[in-house]
Design a protein around this motif. Structure first.
Motif, short mmCIF file in Angstrom:
data_model
loop_
_atom_site.label_atom_id
_atom_site.label_comp_id
_atom_site.label_asym_id
_atom_site.label_seq_id
_atom_site.Cartn_x
_atom_site.Cartn_y
_atom_site.Cartn_z
N ALA A 247 0.83 -1.21 0.00
CA ALA A 247 0.00 0.00 0.00
C ALA A 247 0.86 1.26 0.00
N ASN A 248 1.91 1.27 -0.81
CA ASN A 248 2.76 2.45 -0.93
C ASN A 248 2.63 3.10 -2.30
N MET A 249 1.54 2.79 -3.01
CA MET A 249 1.36 3.30 -4.37
C MET A 249 1.32 4.83 -4.39
N ASN A 250 1.94 5.37 -5.43
CA ASN A 250 1.99 6.82 -5.66
C ASN A 250 2.77 7.58 -4.59
N ARG A 251 3.52 6.88 -3.78
CA ARG A 251 4.42 7.52 -2.83
C ARG A 251 5.68 7.91 -3.59
N ALA A 252 6.16 9.12 -3.41
CA ALA A 252 7.36 9.57 -4.10
C ALA A 252 8.52 8.63 -3.82
N GLY A 253 9.25 8.27 -4.86
CA GLY A 253 10.41 7.40 -4.71
C GLY A 253 10.09 5.93 -4.77
N ASP B 20 -4.48 -9.73 -17.72
CA ASP B 20 -4.09 -11.13 -17.50
C ASP B 20 -4.46 -11.62 -16.10
N LYS B 21 -5.28 -10.86 -15.37
CA LYS B 21 -5.66 -11.26 -14.01
C LYS B 21 -7.17 -11.42 -13.92
N LEU B 22 -7.59 -12.66 -13.69
CA LEU B 22 -9.02 -12.95 -13.58
C LEU B 22 -9.59 -12.52 -12.23
N SER B 23 -8.71 -12.39 -11.25
CA SER B 23 -9.18 -11.99 -9.92
C SER B 23 -8.10 -11.18 -9.23
N VAL B 24 -8.51 -10.41 -8.26
CA VAL B 24 -7.59 -9.62 -7.45
C VAL B 24 -8.19 -9.49 -6.06
N ARG B 25 -7.33 -9.51 -5.06
CA ARG B 25 -7.80 -9.42 -3.67
C ARG B 25 -7.31 -8.12 -3.05
N TRP B 26 -8.24 -7.40 -2.43
CA TRP B 26 -7.89 -6.24 -1.63
C TRP B 26 -7.70 -6.68 -0.20
N LEU B 27 -6.56 -6.36 0.36
CA LEU B 27 -6.28 -6.65 1.77
C LEU B 27 -6.60 -5.39 2.57
N TYR B 28 -7.39 -5.54 3.61
CA TYR B 28 -7.77 -4.38 4.41
C TYR B 28 -7.99 -4.79 5.85
N GLN B 29 -8.18 -3.81 6.71
CA GLN B 29 -8.41 -4.06 8.13
C GLN B 29 -9.87 -3.79 8.44
N GLN B 30 -10.57 -4.85 8.83
CA GLN B 30 -11.98 -4.72 9.19
C GLN B 30 -12.09 -4.09 10.58
N THR B 31 -12.99 -3.14 10.71
CA THR B 31 -13.23 -2.50 12.01
C THR B 31 -14.55 -2.99 12.58
N SER B 32 -14.84 -2.57 13.78
CA SER B 32 -16.11 -2.97 14.41
C SER B 32 -17.30 -2.33 13.72
N ALA C 131 -14.44 4.16 7.82
CA ALA C 131 -12.99 4.39 7.84
C ALA C 131 -12.33 3.17 7.20
N PHE C 132 -11.61 3.39 6.09
CA PHE C 132 -11.06 2.27 5.32
C PHE C 132 -9.54 2.30 5.41
N ARG C 133 -8.98 1.19 5.85
CA ARG C 133 -7.52 1.04 5.96
C ARG C 133 -7.10 -0.03 4.97
N TRP C 134 -6.60 0.43 3.80
CA TRP C 134 -6.19 -0.50 2.74
C TRP C 134 -4.74 -0.91 2.97
N GLN C 135 -4.47 -2.22 2.84
CA GLN C 135 -3.17 -2.75 3.21
C GLN C 135 -2.43 -3.44 2.08
N GLY C 136 -3.00 -3.46 0.89
CA GLY C 136 -2.28 -4.03 -0.23
C GLY C 136 -3.18 -4.82 -1.15
#
Length: 472
Positions: free
Chosen positions: A117-123, A179-191, A238-243
């Motif tokens: 989850a560091n996309m579009n971060r400079a460098g 070329d990707k039939l599926s993709v998974r979003w990793l995130y942190q579920q909150t209460s 509140a969405f916390r995307w992790q990769g």
């Protein structure tokens, strides 16, 4: 895991990222005494008297860990799985790109499983055609987060609770083919439940509500055909995307996951929640893992070797607990130089005077101080102050690596030791950037070539025997 089936389009348009508004810059005053690379005479006089600090004892408890042979997959004919964590040196991607080139594998046989989850971060350069991040997202690197931070595999999150904040990815390969039939979003579920709106290619948005027990969670998108572009918009919560995670192509021979973040330190491993991290690897843990840190730790002045040793020991122990069966390498930082003001640089007249003075003085005894004339070069600047710290960090890393059954490799040693930063910046083409901290593309390539030679990375690594038959 929550699954969402989506429809794709054969003619998906390219992503259009909303450009950020450039802040007006005030005119900078002309620097009449700019910082510059020191003269060779000043550097050499200090390198000649350089001594590695050996006054900080390092005492580590013995740690026995299962070890594995380097560059060997867990099973024959299986992809070699390599995970690398580091700072800006790895985030730039040039070091690992050279390792890929040296493998001599075709491009379609090298893949990544995780996208941090560091996309579009400079460098940061990612194995991704394009990505977009709207305003109102913030990066949460583990090394500066709370002591029990929940992060994804890359030890960094993107977090937002702003309605309408969005992210977008172009998932097509380098040839612009889906070329990707599926993709998974990793995130942190909150209460509290969260609501997202998902759009694939040029289709309509689909809203989905995410709720469940707190902790690591996965949202899987499954297309009726390979996916091209995906947009995510935060509707509520509140969405916390992790990769991202996607399946490896069947022909993959090398799985190379690079988790680099500018400014990062190894303390991210001490900070992260081990149980949350363990949820991401599943049964497909890495065969080889690499840690490349130390430059940012060495930037803290004054450097406290005892504090660093404790932090490194704790962090490496947490890292090894995630991959106890993997072969492992600790990579120590390279040389770092110091820029001096133009007015501080050695003049020809001063050079002759110092040379004459040094010729009349005797060499200092071992462990003694250098002659005063030498110490006064470049206006009194200590041109090797970071070199000494990085050498000390390297010695500590070498002992921690041995305690955990890991190999050790030093960028500083690969650069020829003290003064390497100054030598490399004057090569043609330059191997060191003008900041004397980072490297140029040829510099990263040179380091990768040295690493490959020393650690045994070469095309024979991938000459696996065929998969065993049912009879075997």
């Amino acid at each position: 895991m929550t699954s969402l089936r989506v429809q794709t389009s054969p003619h998906a348009p390219d992503l259009e990222c909303t450009p950020a508004r450039a802040k007006p810059r005030a005119a900078k005053p002309v620097d009449t005494d700019p910082p510059e690379v020191p003269d060779d005479e000043a550097v050499q006089s200090q390198v000649q008297d350089f001594r590695l600090n050996a006054d900080v004892p390092v005492s580590l408890p013995g740690v026995t860990r299962p070890t594995a042979r380097f560059w060997q997959p867990a099973q024959p004919a299986q992809a070699l799985r390599v995970g690398i964590w580091g700072d800006s040196h790895l985030a730039a991607g040039f070091f690992t790109s050279e390792l890929v080139r040296l493998s001599q594998l075709p491009a379609d046989q090298v893949s990544s499983r995780f996208l941090p989850a560091n996309m579009n971060r400079a460098g940061v350069r990612l194995p991704l055609r394009k990505s977009c991040v709207s305003p109102h997202w913030q990066y949460e690197p583990a090394h500066v987060a709370s002591a029990a931070s929940a992060t994804g595999p890359g030890l960094v999150n993107l977090f937002s609770q702003q309605e309408g904040a969005w992210l977008a990815w172009d998932l097509r390969n380098a040839q612009a083919q889906p070329d990707k039939l599926s993709v998974r979003w990793l995130y942190q579920q909150t209460s509290s439940p969260m609501s997202l709106a998902i759009r694939v290619d040029d289709g309509q948005e689909q809203r989905i509500d995410l709720q469940g027990p707190e902790g690591p969670a996965v949202l899987e998108l499954v297309g009726d055909a390979p996916l091209s572009t995906v947009h995510l918009r935060l509707v509520q919560g509140a969405f916390r995307w992790q990769g991202l995670e996607w399946p490896l192509p069947a022909q993959t021979r090398l799985q190379l996951d690079v988790f680099g973040y500018p400014g990062a330190t190894v303390a991210g491993w001490r900070q992260a929640r081990s149980d949350d991290l363990a949820a991401w690897w599943g049964s497909a843990a890495y065969d080889v893992v690499v840690l490349e840190f130390g430059t940012n730790e060495g930037n803290v002045q004054p450097f406290d070797a005892s504090t660093y040793t404790q932090m490194l020991q704790t962090s490496v122990a947490a890292w090894r607990s995630q991959f106890p069966q993997a072969a492992c390498v600790l990579v120590a930082p390279g040389d770092r130089g110091v820029l001096v003001r133009r007015s501080q640089k050695l003049t020809p007249a001063a050079s002759l005077q110092i040379a004459h003075g040094n010729a009349q003085s005797s060499s200092p005894a071992k462990g003694g101080k250098a002659p005063a004339a030498r110490r006064e070069l470049a206006g009194g600047a200590d041109l090797l102050r970071f070199t000494r710290v990085h050498a000390q960090i390297g010695r500590i890393q070498q002992q921690v690596a041995a305690a955990h059954g890991c190999r050790y490799w030093s960028m500083l040693e690969a650069m020829g030791g003290a003064g390497g930063a100054y030598r490399w910046v004057k090569q043609t083409p330059p191997l060191m950037a003008r900041d004397l901290i980072h490297f140029t593309v040829p510099g990263y390539q040179r380091l990768a070539q040295s690493f490959a030679q020393d650690i045994g990375w070469n095309p024979t690594v991938f000459a696996h025997s065929p998969a065993p038959s049912a009879a075997d």
